[in-house]
Design a protein around this motif. Structure first.
Motif, PDB file in Angstrom:
ATOM      1  N   GLY A  83       0.802  -1.206   0.000  1.00  0.00           N
ATOM      2  CA  GLY A  83       0.000   0.000   0.000  1.00  0.00           C
ATOM      3  C   GLY A  83       0.843   1.269   0.000  1.00  0.00           C
ATOM      4  N   ILE A  84       2.074   1.151  -0.495  1.00  0.00           N
ATOM      5  CA  ILE A  84       2.989   2.291  -0.560  1.00  0.00           C
ATOM      6  C   ILE A  84       3.133   2.692  -2.019  1.00  0.00           C
ATOM      7  CG2 ILE A  84       5.367   3.064  -0.167  1.00  0.00           C
ATOM      8  CD1 ILE A  84       5.496   1.017   2.142  1.00  0.00           C
ATOM      9  N   ALA A  85       2.818   3.946  -2.312  1.00  0.00           N
ATOM     10  CA  ALA A  85       2.922   4.439  -3.695  1.00  0.00           C
ATOM     11  C   ALA A  85       4.376   4.777  -4.013  1.00  0.00           C
ATOM     12  CB  ALA A  85       2.048   5.666  -3.879  1.00  0.00           C
ATOM     13  N   VAL A  86       4.867   4.240  -5.108  1.00  0.00           N
ATOM     14  CA  VAL A  86       6.199   4.579  -5.619  1.00  0.00           C
ATOM     15  C   VAL A  86       6.054   4.898  -7.099  1.00  0.00           C
ATOM     16  CG1 VAL A  86       7.528   3.240  -3.930  1.00  0.00           C
ATOM     17  CG2 VAL A  86       6.769   2.136  -6.034  1.00  0.00           C
ATOM     18  N   GLU A  87       6.811   5.850  -7.556  1.00  0.00           N
ATOM     19  CA  GLU A  87       6.738   6.249  -8.954  1.00  0.00           C
ATOM     20  C   GLU A  87       8.133   6.441  -9.526  1.00  0.00           C
ATOM     21  OE1 GLU A  87       3.999   9.412  -9.787  1.00  0.00           O
ATOM     22  OE2 GLU A  87       2.614   8.715  -8.252  1.00  0.00           O
ATOM     23  N   PRO A  88       8.774   5.335  -9.917  1.00  0.00           N
ATOM     24  CA  PRO A  88      10.089   5.486 -10.529  1.00  0.00           C
ATOM     25  C   PRO A  88       9.992   6.271 -11.832  1.00  0.00           C
ATOM     26  CG  PRO A  88       9.513   3.155 -10.243  1.00  0.00           C
ATOM     27  CD  PRO A  88       8.336   3.959  -9.830  1.00  0.00           C
ATOM     28  N   ASP A  89      11.004   7.042 -12.109  1.00  0.00           N
ATOM     29  CA  ASP A  89      11.069   7.801 -13.359  1.00  0.00           C
ATOM     30  C   ASP A  89      11.574   6.844 -14.442  1.00  0.00           C
ATOM     31  OD1 ASP A  89      11.696   9.425 -15.524  1.00  0.00           O
ATOM     32  OD2 ASP A  89      12.469  11.044 -14.268  1.00  0.00           O
ATOM     33  N   MET A  90      10.632   6.190 -15.122  1.00  0.00           N
ATOM     34  CA  MET A  90      10.999   5.161 -16.094  1.00  0.00           C
ATOM     35  C   MET A  90      11.733   5.739 -17.297  1.00  0.00           C
ATOM     36  SD  MET A  90      10.366   2.518 -14.432  1.00  0.00           S
ATOM     37  CE  MET A  90      10.739   1.253 -15.653  1.00  0.00           C
ATOM     38  N   GLU A  91      11.551   7.015 -17.574  1.00  0.00           N
ATOM     39  CA  GLU A  91      12.309   7.649 -18.647  1.00  0.00           C
ATOM     40  C   GLU A  91      13.798   7.696 -18.269  1.00  0.00           C
ATOM     41  OE1 GLU A  91      12.537  12.045 -20.582  1.00  0.00           O
ATOM     42  OE2 GLU A  91      10.545  11.103 -20.523  1.00  0.00           O
TER      43      GLU A  91
END
Length: 100
Positions: A78-86
């Protein structure tokens, strides 16, 4: 530095090591995807992550970001992570360009 601060730093260091171990275990898995060793490491990551938060994505091995393992494990918690895939793709391209 307080004892609690040192403890949190130690847990963060252990998490970084666990992610590295997970990357290695996944690469050694018979099918190259997952193994019982991976299951064990995932459980240890899931145990420690809620105590100190997500390991920053830029400290995670690229294959774990590319195949979504990092994102899935955090989603399970339930932890939001947003790697910068670019940026991940740019790093992959640099690595491949410099490979012999």
């Amino acid at each position: 530095m307080s004892g609690l601060t040192r403890l949190k730093a130690a847990v963060r260091g252990e998490l970084a090591d666990l992610w590295c171990d997970l990357h290695r275990a996944q690469s050694y898995a018979i099918n190259g995807k997952w193994s019982m060793a991976c299951d064990n490491l995932e459980e240890r990551i899931k145990l420690l992550t809620p105590l100190v938060g997500a390991t920053p994505w830029d400290e995670i091995q690229i294959p774990l970001l590319e195949n979504g393992v990092y994102q899935r494990i955090h989603a399970d918690l339930g932890i939001a992570v947003e790697p910068d895939m670019e940026r991940v793709a740019e790093c992959r391209a640099r690595m491949e360009a410099s490979a012999p």
